[in-house]
Design a protein around this motif. Structure first.
Motif, PDB file in Angstrom:
ATOM      1  N   GLY A  88      12.779 -26.489 -12.058  1.00 40.32           N
ATOM      2  CA  GLY A  88      12.196 -26.819 -10.505  1.00 40.32           C
ATOM      3  C   GLY A  88      13.342 -27.179  -9.719  1.00 40.32           C
ATOM      4  N   GLU A  89      14.421 -27.758 -10.124  1.00 39.96           N
ATOM      5  CA  GLU A  89      15.382 -28.198  -9.387  1.00 39.96           C
ATOM      6  C   GLU A  89      16.673 -27.465  -9.364  1.00 39.96           C
ATOM      7  OE1 GLU A  89      16.893 -32.372 -10.366  1.00 39.96           O
ATOM      8  OE2 GLU A  89      14.882 -32.970 -10.973  1.00 39.96           O
ATOM      9  N   HIS A 137       4.438 -19.693 -20.109  1.00 40.75           N
ATOM     10  CA  HIS A 137       3.289 -20.469 -21.037  1.00 40.75           C
ATOM     11  C   HIS A 137       3.414 -21.690 -21.594  1.00 40.75           C
ATOM     12  CE1 HIS A 137       1.205 -16.401 -20.713  1.00 40.75           C
ATOM     13  NE2 HIS A 137       2.268 -15.890 -20.971  1.00 40.75           N
ATOM     14  N   GLN A 138       4.615 -22.230 -21.239  1.00 38.49           N
ATOM     15  CA  GLN A 138       4.758 -23.738 -21.814  1.00 38.49           C
ATOM     16  C   GLN A 138       4.685 -24.692 -20.822  1.00 38.49           C
ATOM     17  OE1 GLN A 138       8.796 -23.646 -23.399  1.00 38.49           O
ATOM     18  NE2 GLN A 138       8.444 -22.171 -24.909  1.00 38.49           N
ATOM     19  N   VAL A 139       4.233 -24.338 -19.559  1.00 40.54           N
ATOM     20  CA  VAL A 139       4.024 -25.557 -18.613  1.00 40.54           C
ATOM     21  C   VAL A 139       2.393 -25.418 -18.014  1.00 40.54           C
ATOM     22  CG1 VAL A 139       6.384 -25.721 -17.943  1.00 40.54           C
ATOM     23  CG2 VAL A 139       4.955 -24.091 -16.673  1.00 40.54           C
ATOM     24  N   SER A 140       2.080 -26.439 -17.671  1.00 42.30           N
ATOM     25  CA  SER A 140       0.491 -26.406 -17.118  1.00 42.30           C
ATOM     26  C   SER A 140       0.542 -26.087 -15.628  1.00 42.30           C
ATOM     27  CB  SER A 140       0.033 -27.879 -17.227  1.00 42.30           C
ATOM     28  OG  SER A 140       0.530 -28.572 -16.426  1.00 42.30           O
ATOM     29  N   HIS A 141       1.639 -26.119 -14.777  1.00 43.96           N
ATOM     30  CA  HIS A 141       1.601 -25.723 -13.469  1.00 43.96           C
ATOM     31  C   HIS A 141       2.892 -24.851 -13.059  1.00 43.96           C
ATOM     32  CE1 HIS A 141      -1.744 -28.477 -12.662  1.00 43.96           C
ATOM     33  NE2 HIS A 141      -1.091 -29.344 -13.450  1.00 43.96           N
ATOM     34  N   PRO A 142       2.659 -23.648 -13.686  1.00 45.21           N
ATOM     35  CA  PRO A 142       4.147 -22.722 -13.484  1.00 45.21           C
ATOM     36  C   PRO A 142       4.458 -22.544 -11.946  1.00 45.21           C
ATOM     37  CG  PRO A 142       2.245 -21.369 -14.555  1.00 45.21           C
ATOM     38  CD  PRO A 142       1.708 -22.967 -14.536  1.00 45.21           C
ATOM     39  N   ALA A 143       3.360 -22.305 -11.227  1.00 48.23           N
ATOM     40  CA  ALA A 143       3.479 -21.860  -9.885  1.00 48.23           C
ATOM     41  C   ALA A 143       3.979 -23.005  -9.092  1.00 48.23           C
ATOM     42  CB  ALA A 143       2.122 -21.399  -9.279  1.00 48.23           C
ATOM     43  N   ALA A 144       3.555 -24.232  -9.186  1.00 49.18           N
ATOM     44  CA  ALA A 144       4.380 -25.225  -8.686  1.00 49.18           C
ATOM     45  C   ALA A 144       5.883 -25.344  -8.922  1.00 49.18           C
ATOM     46  CB  ALA A 144       3.743 -26.721  -8.898  1.00 49.18           C
ATOM     47  N   LEU A 145       6.303 -25.172 -10.054  1.00 44.15           N
ATOM     48  CA  LEU A 145       7.629 -25.515 -10.725  1.00 44.15           C
ATOM     49  C   LEU A 145       8.545 -24.387 -10.162  1.00 44.15           C
ATOM     50  CD1 LEU A 145       7.179 -26.625 -14.218  1.00 44.15           C
ATOM     51  CD2 LEU A 145       8.434 -27.874 -12.350  1.00 44.15           C
ATOM     52  N   LEU A 146       7.916 -23.047 -10.079  1.00 43.77           N
ATOM     53  CA  LEU A 146       8.510 -21.876  -9.575  1.00 43.77           C
ATOM     54  C   LEU A 146       9.027 -22.079  -8.061  1.00 43.77           C
ATOM     55  CD1 LEU A 146      10.160 -19.229 -10.071  1.00 43.77           C
ATOM     56  CD2 LEU A 146       7.771 -18.079  -9.745  1.00 43.77           C
ATOM     57  N   ALA A 187       2.409 -12.374  -9.954  1.00 38.95           N
ATOM     58  CA  ALA A 187       2.548 -13.820  -9.661  1.00 38.95           C
ATOM     59  C   ALA A 187       3.630 -14.450  -9.054  1.00 38.95           C
ATOM     60  CB  ALA A 187       1.889 -14.461 -10.572  1.00 38.95           C
ATOM     61  N   ALA A 188       4.752 -13.865  -9.635  1.00 37.29           N
ATOM     62  CA  ALA A 188       6.311 -14.535  -9.436  1.00 37.29           C
ATOM     63  C   ALA A 188       6.548 -14.189  -8.081  1.00 37.29           C
ATOM     64  CB  ALA A 188       7.027 -14.166 -10.397  1.00 37.29           C
ATOM     65  N   ALA A 189       6.222 -12.812  -7.461  1.00 39.50           N
ATOM     66  CA  ALA A 189       6.650 -12.253  -6.359  1.00 39.50           C
ATOM     67  C   ALA A 189       5.781 -12.996  -5.244  1.00 39.50           C
ATOM     68  CB  ALA A 189       6.293 -10.854  -6.253  1.00 39.50           C
ATOM     69  N   LYS A 190       4.455 -13.343  -5.458  1.00 40.92           N
ATOM     70  CA  LYS A 190       3.807 -14.139  -4.552  1.00 40.92           C
ATOM     71  C   LYS A 190       4.216 -15.531  -3.994  1.00 40.92           C
ATOM     72  CE  LYS A 190      -1.122 -15.158  -3.567  1.00 40.92           C
ATOM     73  NZ  LYS A 190      -1.049 -16.549  -3.291  1.00 40.92           N
ATOM     74  N   VAL A 191       4.698 -16.032  -5.229  1.00 37.21           N
ATOM     75  CA  VAL A 191       5.200 -17.428  -5.386  1.00 37.21           C
ATOM     76  C   VAL A 191       6.483 -17.541  -4.485  1.00 37.21           C
ATOM     77  CG1 VAL A 191       6.075 -19.331  -6.167  1.00 37.21           C
ATOM     78  CG2 VAL A 191       4.051 -18.622  -7.065  1.00 37.21           C
ATOM     79  N   ALA A 192       7.157 -16.694  -4.798  1.00 34.97           N
ATOM     80  CA  ALA A 192       8.797 -16.367  -4.178  1.00 34.97           C
ATOM     81  C   ALA A 192       8.600 -16.089  -2.648  1.00 34.97           C
ATOM     82  CB  ALA A 192       9.594 -15.335  -4.863  1.00 34.97           C
ATOM     83  N   LEU A 193       7.845 -14.988  -2.674  1.00 36.51           N
ATOM     84  CA  LEU A 193       7.689 -14.810  -1.187  1.00 36.51           C
ATOM     85  C   LEU A 193       7.144 -15.257  -0.222  1.00 36.51           C
ATOM     86  CD1 LEU A 193       7.256 -10.993  -1.675  1.00 36.51           C
ATOM     87  CD2 LEU A 193       9.447 -11.960  -0.629  1.00 36.51           C
ATOM     88  N   GLU A 194       6.222 -16.221  -0.674  1.00 39.15           N
ATOM     89  CA  GLU A 194       5.419 -17.230   0.122  1.00 39.15           C
ATOM     90  C   GLU A 194       6.425 -18.509   0.490  1.00 39.15           C
ATOM     91  OE1 GLU A 194       1.585 -18.291  -1.614  1.00 39.15           O
ATOM     92  OE2 GLU A 194       0.658 -16.631  -0.816  1.00 39.15           O
ATOM     93  N   THR A 195       7.152 -18.813  -0.628  1.00 42.34           N
ATOM     94  CA  THR A 195       8.053 -20.140  -0.401  1.00 42.34           C
ATOM     95  C   THR A 195       9.077 -19.685   0.569  1.00 42.34           C
ATOM     96  OG1 THR A 195       7.555 -20.578  -2.767  1.00 42.34           O
ATOM     97  CG2 THR A 195       9.315 -21.647  -1.721  1.00 42.34           C
ATOM     98  N   CYS A 196       9.749 -18.361   0.396  1.00 41.40           N
ATOM     99  CA  CYS A 196      10.731 -18.100   1.253  1.00 41.40           C
ATOM    100  C   CYS A 196      10.482 -17.946   2.879  1.00 41.40           C
ATOM    101  CB  CYS A 196      11.414 -16.878   0.704  1.00 41.40           C
ATOM    102  SG  CYS A 196      12.397 -17.279  -0.752  1.00 41.40           S
ATOM    103  N   ALA A 197       9.112 -17.647   2.874  1.00 39.05           N
ATOM    104  CA  ALA A 197       8.661 -17.371   4.284  1.00 39.05           C
ATOM    105  C   ALA A 197       8.404 -18.720   5.271  1.00 39.05           C
ATOM    106  CB  ALA A 197       7.266 -16.805   4.018  1.00 39.05           C
ATOM    107  N   ALA A 198       8.519 -19.954   4.581  1.00 33.38           N
ATOM    108  CA  ALA A 198       8.221 -21.174   5.137  1.00 33.38           C
ATOM    109  C   ALA A 198       9.145 -21.128   6.456  1.00 33.38           C
ATOM    110  CB  ALA A 198       8.738 -22.349   4.306  1.00 33.38           C
ATOM    111  N   ARG A 199       8.848 -21.916   7.530  1.00 34.70           N
ATOM    112  CA  ARG A 199       9.473 -22.033   8.839  1.00 34.70           C
ATOM    113  C   ARG A 199      10.894 -22.732   8.468  1.00 34.70           C
ATOM    114  NH1 ARG A 199       6.082 -22.921  13.985  1.00 34.70           N
ATOM    115  NH2 ARG A 199       6.921 -20.809  14.688  1.00 34.70           N
TER     116      ARG A 199
END
Length: 170
Positions: A63-64, A87-96, A131-143
């Motif tokens: 995550g860093e 499959h090894q973490v409980s909150h993969p979206a937050a870490l990604l 799922a990865a695409a959604k996280v990546a694109l939403e994160t990168c869309a931040a102002r």
């Protein structure tokens, strides 16, 4: 989202200020994108990675992100980030999302105007493409990141299609 592009291709050829490496926590090279970036960059990249302080062998926790010079790559910097093993973490979206955010922030902190990302965690780390695409694109869309030109260098047509579908629904 400011100038986000999708490309099927080799991230090591990206003519951007910073290339993001989907690294492992040791930052000493590996397989997939990590190995390709280290091979293309040459020995200077490994030497720079070894300068990053390690705690119990870990130079970059999941995550860093960390930044180094780019060796023989056309970019100025390599930003190393570690995505989650799905499959090894409980909150993969937050870490990604954290891996993307920290990479983007390092780019801004180092006066970068352009950045190239691979599909972080989608290889051997097993993150589902949609799922990865959604996280990546939403994160990168931040102002906060609208001043950056963002390019996703995607390994194959299947990965590209997942990112394209996610971008199209935004």
């Amino acid at each position: 989202m400011a100038d986000t592009r999708l490309v099927v291709g080799d991230i090591t050829t990206a003519e951007v200020d910073a290339i993001v490496n989907a690294a492992n926590e040791r930052m000493l090279g590996g397989g997939g994108v990590d190995g390709a970036i280290h091979r293309a960059a040459g020995p200077d990249l490994l030497a720079e990675c070894r300068k990053v302080p390690a705690v119990n062998g870990i130079r970059c926790p999941t995550g860093e992100a960390r930044i180094t010079g780019a060796g023989n790559l056309p970019a100025r910097y390599v930003i190393h980030t570690v995505g989650p093993v799905y499959h090894q973490v409980s909150h993969p979206a937050a870490l990604l999302a954290s891996a993307y955010r920290n990479s983007l922030q390092l780019a801004l902190d180092n006066a970068c105007r352009s950045i190239a990302f691979p599909a972080i965690s989608c290889g051997v780390f097993g993150y589902p493409l949609e799922a990865a695409a959604k996280v990546a694109l939403e994160t990168c869309a931040a102002r906060d990141y609208e001043s950056l030109n963002i390019v996703f260098y995607l390994f194959d047509e299947t990965t590209y299609s997942a990112w394209h579908r996610s971008l199209s629904t935004r």
